[in-house]
Design a protein around this motif. Sequence first.
Motif, PDB file in Angstrom:
ATOM      1  N   LEU A 194      49.749  32.399  34.872  1.00  0.00           N
ATOM      2  CA  LEU A 194      48.423  32.792  34.417  1.00  0.00           C
ATOM      3  C   LEU A 194      47.735  31.589  33.802  1.00  0.00           C
ATOM      4  CD1 LEU A 194      48.493  36.286  32.629  1.00  0.00           C
ATOM      5  CD2 LEU A 194      47.416  35.675  34.801  1.00  0.00           C
ATOM      6  N   ILE A 233      42.752  39.721  36.132  1.00  0.00           N
ATOM      7  CA  ILE A 233      43.932  40.534  36.445  1.00  0.00           C
ATOM      8  C   ILE A 233      43.463  41.925  36.850  1.00  0.00           C
ATOM      9  CG2 ILE A 233      46.066  41.507  35.541  1.00  0.00           C
ATOM     10  CD1 ILE A 233      46.006  39.260  33.412  1.00  0.00           C
ATOM     11  N   LEU A 283      52.467  36.433  34.545  1.00  0.00           N
ATOM     12  CA  LEU A 283      52.285  37.872  34.703  1.00  0.00           C
ATOM     13  C   LEU A 283      53.280  38.360  35.734  1.00  0.00           C
ATOM     14  CD1 LEU A 283      50.481  40.499  34.277  1.00  0.00           C
ATOM     15  CD2 LEU A 283      49.280  39.759  36.339  1.00  0.00           C
ATOM     16  N   VAL A 310      46.005  38.967  40.865  1.00  0.00           N
ATOM     17  CA  VAL A 310      45.460  37.903  40.017  1.00  0.00           C
ATOM     18  C   VAL A 310      44.445  37.140  40.841  1.00  0.00           C
ATOM     19  CG1 VAL A 310      45.951  35.772  38.772  1.00  0.00           C
ATOM     20  CG2 VAL A 310      47.528  37.698  38.589  1.00  0.00           C
ATOM     21  N   ASN A 311      43.206  37.151  40.377  1.00  0.00           N
ATOM     22  CA  ASN A 311      42.107  36.525  41.107  1.00  0.00           C
ATOM     23  C   ASN A 311      42.032  37.006  42.550  1.00  0.00           C
ATOM     24  OD1 ASN A 311      41.364  35.013  38.828  1.00  0.00           O
ATOM     25  ND2 ASN A 311      42.726  33.348  39.381  1.00  0.00           N
ATOM     26  N   ASP A 319      41.662  33.689  34.180  1.00  0.00           N
ATOM     27  CA  ASP A 319      42.134  34.455  35.338  1.00  0.00           C
ATOM     28  C   ASP A 319      41.755  35.930  35.201  1.00  0.00           C
ATOM     29  OD1 ASP A 319      43.205  32.340  36.671  1.00  0.00           O
ATOM     30  OD2 ASP A 319      45.291  32.755  36.147  1.00  0.00           O
ATOM     31  N   SER A 344      49.333  45.078  41.615  1.00  0.00           N
ATOM     32  CA  SER A 344      48.637  44.180  40.696  1.00  0.00           C
ATOM     33  C   SER A 344      48.101  42.992  41.480  1.00  0.00           C
ATOM     34  CB  SER A 344      49.581  43.683  39.593  1.00  0.00           C
ATOM     35  OG  SER A 344      50.199  44.768  38.923  1.00  0.00           O
TER      36      SER A 344
END
Length: 392
Positions: A111, A117, A87, A98-99, A115, A96
Motif C-alpha cells: 500500500l 481500496i 493490504l 487496490v487502485n 491508494d 478486494s
Amino acid sequence: MIRTIVLASLAFAASGAYPQEQPVAVPEATEEKPWGYVYAFRSLRAYPLTGEDNRLGRLPENDISLTSPRVSRRHAAIRRTDDGIELVDVGSSNGSRVNGTALLPRIPVSLNPGDRIQLADELLLFHTSLDGLWNAELRLRLLASMVELNARLPQDYTRKSLGREEVVPVDAEALMNLEAGTVDLTPSVNFGPEWGFLAGTAAFVGNVLLDDGVLELSLWSIESGGSMTSRRASISRLKHTTLRIAIEDEATATANNLRPWFPQQYLHSLFDVHPSLDMSLRFATSLASLKRPIALRDASETLAFRHTLSGKPEWKLLALSARAGGAWVEQAVLTRRMSLTQIERNAFAEALENSRTRLERARALGAKGQPVDEAASAIERAASRLAALEAR
C-alpha cells in the motif's frame, strides 16, 4: 450541451462511487500515535491505523467496521511490516481491489499513500498522514471531474504587448465563514455580466492543489456557443480561471476538523460536483494539444490521475501524460525564461522526472511507436532547455 451532459452524469454520482454530501469527519481518539489513516466514503469517517495489524470487515469488533452487507464479516487487513505497509484479503466473498486491480485471496500487496481500496462495494482511501489523506480525498473527489458553478468567476484574457499576444491569468479568492454560512468572493479583475464563468456554467477541474489550508482549483470551460462534439472548435474556445478557497473562522474550522478538508456542503455556494468520466477525458485530451503551459500542466496531471482510476493496464493515458508534462516544462521555460525562480526550476525538474517515470511505466505496459517517440522527444527538449537555463 456541456450542461446537459454534466447534469446527466448525476446518475453516476448517485451510484456511490463519489459521495454527493460530505459532513464533518473526525478521526477516532487514540492514545497511540497513528502511522496511517483510512477514510471510508460510505460512512464519511477517518480511521487511524495503530498497532501492527488492523482488521477490516462487517463485524463491529473489527478495527475498521464497514456497513455494506456485501462486505464480509472479516474481509481484509492492513498490516505494517519491516518491508512497508500491505493490504491482504483474508478470504472475502466479494473480493478486494487496490487502485482497481483485483487482489488474490491471502496474497498481500503493498500500500502506498493515496491508494484507493475497494472492499466489495466499499470505497476507502489510504494515507500515512491526516493532511495527506484530506489532500488525496480532495483530488479523488474533484480532479478530472465536472462542476456546475453557483457563483460568477472571471476568466483569463488576452492582451497585446509589444506586438505580441499574451494570456493574462486571473483568479478569484473565496473566503468561507462557516459560522455565518457565507462566502466572500473577491475576483482579481472587474468583469461584466456577460463575461467570464457565469453561474450555471459547467466547468472541468484540471488541477487540485492544497497548500497551507488554501484549496486552489484550475477550472476550464468552453466559450458560449462552443461544443465538445467538434474537437477543433472546442480547443479554440476553451477558457480558464483559477479559484482559491480558504476558511475564514479558523476556530470553527479547527474545532470541526475542517482544516485542510473542504466538505462538499460548505462548497455548495461555489459549485456542485458531478463526476463525468467521458466528458472530463475529452477536456483533458483537448488540453494536451494546446501550447499554454497551464493547459499542458493540467493535462499531464489529469491524464495520469485518470490512469489510476481506470484499474486497467492502459498505457495510452500514461504516454499522453508524459508528453504533456514535457511540453508543459518546455513551454513554461520558453515563456518565462530568466524570470523563473530557482524554486520553479526545481519544480520543473521534478515534473520531468515524473514524466519520465510515467513513460517508463507506459513502456512496461507495452507502449511503443509514435506516442512513445513523441513523449520521449518532448521530455528531452524540455530537459535541454531547462539545462541551458541553468548553465547561464
